[in-house]
Design an enzyme around this catalytic site. Structure first.
Site, mmCIF file in Angstrom:
data_model
loop_
_atom_site.group_PDB
_atom_site.id
_atom_site.type_symbol
_atom_site.label_atom_id
_atom_site.label_comp_id
_atom_site.label_asym_id
_atom_site.label_seq_id
_atom_site.Cartn_x
_atom_site.Cartn_y
_atom_site.Cartn_z
ATOM 1 N N GLY A 250 68.939 -9.612 -22.904
ATOM 2 C CA GLY A 250 69.054 -8.205 -22.531
ATOM 3 C C GLY A 250 69.906 -7.350 -23.453
ATOM 4 O O GLY A 250 70.412 -6.306 -23.032
ATOM 5 N N HIS B 262 58.625 -5.856 -30.581
ATOM 6 C CA HIS B 262 58.248 -7.183 -31.076
ATOM 7 C C HIS B 262 58.988 -7.454 -32.383
ATOM 8 O O HIS B 262 59.065 -6.574 -33.247
ATOM 9 C CB HIS B 262 56.728 -7.242 -31.297
ATOM 10 C CG HIS B 262 56.269 -8.604 -31.693
ATOM 11 N ND1 HIS B 262 56.144 -9.634 -30.783
ATOM 12 C CD2 HIS B 262 55.940 -9.116 -32.899
ATOM 13 C CE1 HIS B 262 55.756 -10.715 -31.431
ATOM 14 N NE2 HIS B 262 55.626 -10.432 -32.714
HETATM 15 C C1 GRF Z 1 63.852 -9.157 -29.104
HETATM 16 O O1 GRF Z 1 63.976 -9.768 -30.357
HETATM 17 C C2 GRF Z 1 62.472 -8.590 -28.943
HETATM 18 O O2 GRF Z 1 61.889 -8.198 -30.137
HETATM 19 C C3 GRF Z 1 61.691 -9.711 -28.334
HETATM 20 O O3 GRF Z 1 62.614 -10.365 -27.491
HETATM 21 C C4 GRF Z 1 63.938 -10.179 -27.971
HETATM 22 C C5 GRF Z 1 64.764 -9.711 -26.818
HETATM 23 O O4 GRF Z 1 66.128 -9.716 -27.110
HETATM 24 N N1 GRF Z 1 60.530 -9.213 -27.672
HETATM 25 P P1 GRF Z 1 67.183 -9.175 -26.050
HETATM 26 O O5 GRF Z 1 66.901 -9.894 -24.732
HETATM 27 O O6 GRF Z 1 66.975 -7.701 -25.916
HETATM 28 O O7 GRF Z 1 68.521 -9.531 -26.598
#
Ligand code: GRF
Length: 186
Positions: free
Chosen positions: A14, A106
């Site tokens: 998150g 992504h």
């Molecule tokens: C991010 O790298 C995003 O691109 C991918 O999942 C990750 C989430 O990271 N879809 P976080 O939970 O926001 O730290």
């Protein structure tokens, strides 16, 4: 400014959620986050909803989950869904019934490296750069219209942890930028 009401979907750490919560406190930022949905009861990111007194909903991926989600989205007048590390595919049904904007981030330069394990696949490739993409969500995985991309050049000694760190840092810029772009002319 009248802010649009957003819901952030998470499954893990998150850190993007945390970043967007901070941004959304700015007077000029176009959204207010009113709901967080996690399909993982152990997601670390739930902590950010709690700390900021944002309502959160934990779902357990059963058949009723979608109905619960739709009910909460309606009840909270959500007009934007932000997928921030949400590890479940949003069904066509949910996309159609929600009927408003859904965006995702992504960790690659789409259309390259759709799907999982992006960083290791980037490292095994001959790419010279990588980065992140914010795009609209459709029923085809990581394929909707691109809103924003940011990139950096790969270095010889990069490893998965390093790519992840650099990509995350770009994501903290790309997500807010994409959201501002979405509402620029409204
Ligand atoms: C991010 O790298 C995003 O691109 C991918 O999942 C990750 C989430 O990271 N879809 P976080 O939970 O926001 O730290």
């Amino acid at each position: 400014m009248v802010k649009k009401i957003a819901c952030v979907f998470i499954s893990g750490t998150g850190s993007n959620l945390n970043n967007l919560i901070k941004k959304s406190r700015e007077y000029n930022f176009p959204i207010k986050i009113k709901l967080v949905i996690s399909n993982n009861i152990h997601a670390y990111g739930i902590k950010y909803a709690k700390l900021n007194s944002i309502k959160y909903l934990l779902i357990n991926n059963t058949r009723n989950s979608e109905q619960r989600i739709l009910r909460e989205l309606k009840k909270n007048k959500i007009s934007l869904i932000i997928l921030a590390g949400y590890m479940k595919i949003i069904s066509k049904n949910l996309i159609n019934l929600f009927g408003k904007k859904i965006i995702n981030i992504h960790p690659s330069l789409l259309p390259k490296f759709k799907g999982l394990n992006t960083f290791s696949r980037v490292l095994e490739s001959n790419e010279v750069k990588t980065g992140c993409t914010v795009h609209f969500v459709t029923d085809k995985l990581d394929s909707g219209k691109i809103i924003t991309q940011k990139f950096f050049y790969l270095k010889k000694n990069d490893n998965v942890a390093e790519l992840k760190r650099k990509t995350h840092n770009l994501e903290y810029l790309a997500f807010p930028e994409a959201i501002i772009k979405l509402y620029r002319n409204t």
